[in-house]
Design a protein around this motif. Structure first.
Motif, PDB file in Angstrom:
ATOM      1  N   UNK A   1       0.839  -1.190   0.000  1.00 52.86           N
ATOM      2  CA  UNK A   1       0.000   0.000   0.000  1.00 52.86           C
ATOM      3  C   UNK A   1       0.880   1.248   0.000  1.00 52.86           C
ATOM      4  N   UNK A   2       0.379   2.281  -0.664  1.00 52.52           N
ATOM      5  CA  UNK A   2       1.100   3.538  -0.719  1.00 52.52           C
ATOM      6  C   UNK A   2       0.824   4.309   0.565  1.00 52.52           C
TER       7      UNK A   2
ATOM      8  N   UNK B   1      -4.142   8.128   1.618  1.00 56.32           N
ATOM      9  CA  UNK B   1      -5.275   8.835   2.212  1.00 56.32           C
ATOM     10  C   UNK B   1      -6.156   9.518   1.182  1.00 56.32           C
ATOM     11  N   UNK B   2      -5.659   9.658  -0.011  1.00 59.04           N
ATOM     12  CA  UNK B   2      -6.477  10.306  -1.031  1.00 59.04           C
ATOM     13  C   UNK B   2      -7.267   9.299  -1.854  1.00 59.04           C
ATOM     14  N   UNK B   3      -7.032   8.017  -1.556  1.00 58.19           N
ATOM     15  CA  UNK B   3      -7.713   6.966  -2.305  1.00 58.19           C
ATOM     16  C   UNK B   3      -9.112   6.772  -1.730  1.00 58.19           C
ATOM     17  N   UNK B   4     -10.156   6.837  -2.563  1.00 61.37           N
ATOM     18  CA  UNK B   4     -11.537   6.726  -2.056  1.00 61.37           C
ATOM     19  C   UNK B   4     -11.783   5.432  -1.305  1.00 61.37           C
ATOM     20  N   UNK B   5     -11.173   4.350  -1.742  1.00 57.90           N
ATOM     21  CA  UNK B   5     -11.370   3.089  -1.023  1.00 57.90           C
ATOM     22  C   UNK B   5     -10.849   3.215   0.401  1.00 57.90           C
ATOM     23  N   UNK B   6      -9.695   3.819   0.520  1.00 53.87           N
ATOM     24  CA  UNK B   6      -9.099   4.012   1.849  1.00 53.87           C
ATOM     25  C   UNK B   6      -9.996   4.907   2.700  1.00 53.87           C
ATOM     26  N   UNK B   7     -10.454   5.978   2.071  1.00 51.47           N
ATOM     27  CA  UNK B   7     -11.305   6.918   2.812  1.00 51.47           C
ATOM     28  C   UNK B   7     -12.565   6.224   3.302  1.00 51.47           C
ATOM     29  N   UNK B   8     -13.076   5.315   2.485  1.00 60.08           N
ATOM     30  CA  UNK B   8     -14.286   4.596   2.901  1.00 60.08           C
ATOM     31  C   UNK B   8     -14.033   3.827   4.190  1.00 60.08           C
TER      32      UNK B   8
END
Lengths: 272, 282, 270
Positions: free
Chosen positions: B250-251, B256-263
């Motif tokens: 994972x980056x 944190x800017x990835x929508x999946x992560x934000x979800x």
């Protein structure tokens, strides 16, 4: 990795110009000193030199003492009592402290009695020691020894007992055996406490030595004060007090110097 | 996705191992409770907590600052006992200090009288490593956490962040199969923390260690873990367990800017207790 | 270390730990009494058999002397003398120390200019000043009061200053903005904020001040426990010296208990 850019405290910080001399502050202090001297002189004149010697009188007496070399005999006596008392008191204190550190129940039982003796004024014990050991150096050495013993004992004891619980846990996780724990954690930790104790005991050794001399002695700074007082030699009293004050003030930086010179930290930090 | 600098083959292999249905359980607690008395009050640090940590898993314990998570870690390390329930390591009850784990505690357990080098060598000395091995390993791990050049400095001369990194290196240096970490990066500044995340992720992917990681930082949990165990404090209970199904590596910097992560972050945020910190240390 | 699961398990464990703790401290107290009795017995036997009680005294001799001195009132007279000089100097010095601390806070530049000289006097063993005070104030109680006063001022001053400084400057500023006068600032913010420091200072100063009083009495006095020690010493009266030491231990214990009680009462009041 950004390791190199981080500041190592406090070496770098100090070098970066943190220590700037405050010339105005020093100026005020010197001025205050001069004013105090003036007040001193005025007080001596006002009250009479039977009660307060003038700064000049004190200075003359001090010069005389140093020129005749007599002061060194007394300084040596006090120093000798201190050094020998510290050596013996520290050794006994360390042994007792580490030993009782491993036997907490025994320590708990003995503790109130130790505390009772510790709470006695040194001046009160001195006459007893002088009765037993005479008015020579020995009685003062014993007094210093007792005082230093208690200080180093308490420190060594705490060092042996209170080795940081978390340090011990961390080393246990690493797989440390009981011997590992003692050699690598408890003992070095106790040594640190002992060093702190020795450092602490030096000024107290001076006090004990001086008090002992004031009660009965043949030489020493305290002896000088008492002799002058018995002869109503006010100048002598002031001169002796001045020397004592200079010695007390010089003691702290002296200890630091010795500490830095000694290879204590390197030996503790070495890995074999 | 190779900017994390990891060998893609080992990453895939590690991933596959973790997806295997019959994963052996490394750490297990069952109905674990810990109650202690403070003055006249009883404090329930852990209330019937049950959790299985699989071999090679990265589990994050997430919750507000408080006693339960650290207590659980201490129990897993064999440093604290508990009032009722079970705590097992590889199927056997944990008795006494657990020497198969590495433990990065919140508090500073560096030996102040040893240099960085000396502190790092300590576990190797205890475990009987040879002098050459000690030297080689300390050099490697020092540079791994970015402290190369600080060998002869004492902990007292280092900043808080540097000491934390040294602690991390010390817990890794004897290659334990499991790593317990209690908010190890809390004191670091943001950039440094992210680079430590990168280091930790790389180590984990290359070695397949099991990691139990305590944090109160949602971003950290989502960034690093396979599963996030959300806990509540006073009494300490598991509220929910969230599986983080993001591909690896994972980056850590831009995740944190990835929508999946934000979800995931949003779901965890909603799951957390908002009642604030538990009062008082353990 | 898994115990029986469920609530009973946890309560049982806690209760067991408490009981064990109490038993242990009872055992320790018993051990202390036994050890003390043992010491006294050894001492007495040694004095009777092979040691010369002239040098070592003995519990019996000391007990005898205590009775004699209590009966003829010497203990009370001398203890009263020591205590009166001590208490007067101690509380006087404490109050003066606090006042000086406030002054130092209000006049920081003056304090900074004087600081090296204050530190120099602070490092001087103040007991050494006793002969000077005796020269100035005579061998009566006044010289002892003066010495105790002097010793106490320093310790309370330093601690009081630290306490005052520990009060958040921003708090002080916001209170000033509210319109508080100097006196209000002192009574409502500074005094309460620094009291525990002052009490700590008094705790530290107490033994030092008491020792100072005793020392001064030994050097030159006609009354007091220190005088009694010096008198016995001059007479080569080991028993006399030891008897006074015993009295001293008791007096010190009572004084510390008193001061601790004061601090506890104060903590509760807060």
């Amino acid at each position: 990795m950004t390791g190199e850019s981080e500041v190592l405290l406090p070496r770098v910080a100090a070098a970066a110009g943190g220590a700037q001399r405050d010339w105005r502050g020093i100026g005020w202090r010197l001025a205050a000193g001069v004013i105090l001297l003036g007040l001193w002189q005025a007080a001596a004149v006002a009250v009479g030199t039977i009660y307060v010697a003038t700064p000049v009188q004190v200075a003359v007496r001090l010069v005389d003492w140093f020129a005749s070399g007599m002061i060194f005999i007394h300084l040596a006596a006090t120093a000798q009592q201190m050094v020998i008392g510290i050596l013996i008191g520290t050794s006994l204190g360390v042994v007792a402290g580490l030993l009782l550190g491993r036997l907490p129940t025994v320590a708990a039982i003995v503790e109130p009695y130790l505390y009772m003796i510790y709470s006695l004024p040194k001046a009160a014990m001195a006459p007893l020691f002088i009765l037993w050991f005479g008015i020579g150096l020995t009685s003062k050495i014993v007094l210093v020894c007792v005082v230093v013993f208690f200080l180093t004992f308490y420190n060594a004891y705490r060092g042996a007992r209170e080795t940081d619980r978390q340090l011990i846990d961390a080393v246990r996780i690493m797989g440390g055996s009981r011997r590992d724990l003692f050699v690598k954690v408890i003992a070095p930790s106790a040594v640190m406490w002992v060093i702190a104790g020795v450092r602490l005991s030096v000024p107290y050794a001076l006090i004990a030595s001086v008090i002992g001399e004031m009660i009965a002695a043949k030489a020493g700074l305290g002896f000088l004060i008492m002799r002058a007082s018995q002869q109503f030699d006010t100048v002598g009293i002031f001169a002796a007090l001045t020397i004592l004050m200079l010695v007390s003030v010089a003691l702290e930086p002296l200890i630091t110097l010795v500490e830095r010179r000694s290879a204590v930290w390197t030996t503790l930090g070495s890995t074999r | 996705m190779d900017d994390a600098g990891v060998d893609p083959m080992s990453a895939v292999a590690a991933e596959a191992r973790r997806d295997a249905a019959s994963l052996p359980t490394l750490l297990s607690v069952r109905a674990l409770s810990k109650v202690f008395v403070r003055g006249e009050r009883e404090v329930v640090a852990l209330d019937r907590v049950s959790l299985d940590v699989a071999d090679g898993e990265f589990v994050a314990l997430l919750g507000p600052s408080g006693c339960g998570k650290s207590t659980l870690l201490n129990i897993m390390a064999g440093l604290a006992d508990f009032t009722s329930g079970e705590a097992l390591y590889r199927g056997q009850a944990i008795r006494g200090a657990n020497t198969r784990v590495g433990y990065v505690t919140q508090s500073d357990t560096l030996l102040p009288w040893r240099t960085c080098q000396g502190n790092l060598e300590l576990p190797l000395e205890i475990r009987g490593a040879s002098k050459e091995e000690r030297r080689e390993r300390t050099a490697r791990y020092l540079s791994m956490v970015g402290l190369a050049g600080s060998e002869s400095h004492y902990p007292g001369e280092l900043s808080g962040g540097m000491r934390k990194r040294l602690l991390l290196a010390r817990s890794l240096i004897y290659d334990p199969e499991c790593l317990l970490m209690d908010e190890p990066f809390g004191a670091l500044d943001a950039q440094l923390r992210l680079s430590m995340h990168e280091v930790l992720q790389r180590i984990w992917m290359e070695t397949g260690k099991t990691i139990v990681f305590v944090t109160h930082d949602i971003d950290e949990a989502v960034s690093l873990a396979d599963r996030v165990v959300v806990m509540s404090a006073r009494p300490g209970r598991i509220k929910t367990i969230e599986r983080i199904d993001l591909p690896r590596p994972r980056d850590v910097y831009r995740g944190r800017y990835d929508p999946a992560v934000v979800a995931y972050q949003t779901r965890l945020f909603d799951a957390l207790d908002k009642t604030g910190e538990a009062d008082g240390p353990c | 270390m898994a115990l029986a699961s469920g609530a009973e398990g946890s309560e049982g464990a806690i209760r067991a730990a408490a009981v064990a703790g109490r038993r242990r401290s009872e055992a320790i107290w018993l051990g202390r009494l036994l050890f003390g009795a043992f010491l006294l017995a050894v001492w007495q036997v040694a004095a009777d058999r092979w040691a010369d009680p002239f040098w070592t005294s003995s519990p019996a001799l000391i007990a005898d002397r205590l009775v004699v001195w209590l009966a003829d009132g010497q203990i009370f007279r001398h203890t009263a003398a020591t205590l009166s000089s001590f208490l007067t100097g101690f509380f006087g010095g404490a109050v003066t120390g606090v006042m000086l601390a406030v002054a130092a806070l209000r006049l920081p530049r003056l304090f900074d200019a004087l600081q090296p000289y204050i530190s120099a006097i602070y490092s001087l063993p103040k007991v050494a000043l006793a002969p000077l005070f005796i020269l100035w104030f005579g061998i009566g109680l006044e010289s002892k009061i003066a010495l105790v006063w002097f010793i106490t001022i320093f310790v309370v001053f330093w601690n009081g200053l630290a306490g005052l400084r520990s009060i958040n400057r921003e708090l002080v500023n916001s209170v000033r903005v509210m319109g508080a006068s100097q006196w209000q600032l002192f009574t409502k913010i500074e005094l309460p904020g620094s009291v525990s420091w002052v009490l700590t200072g008094m705790k530290i100063a107490m033994p030092l001040a008491l020792h100072g009083a005793i020392a001064a009495e030994i050097f030159g006095s006609n009354r007091g426990l220190g005088y009694l020690i010096a008198y016995s010493g001059g007479d080569l009266d080991t028993t006399g010296i030891m008897t006074v030491l015993v009295v001293l231990i008791v007096v010190t214990a009572i004084l510390s208990a008193g001061l601790n009680g004061l601090q506890r009462a104060f903590d509760r009041w807060r």
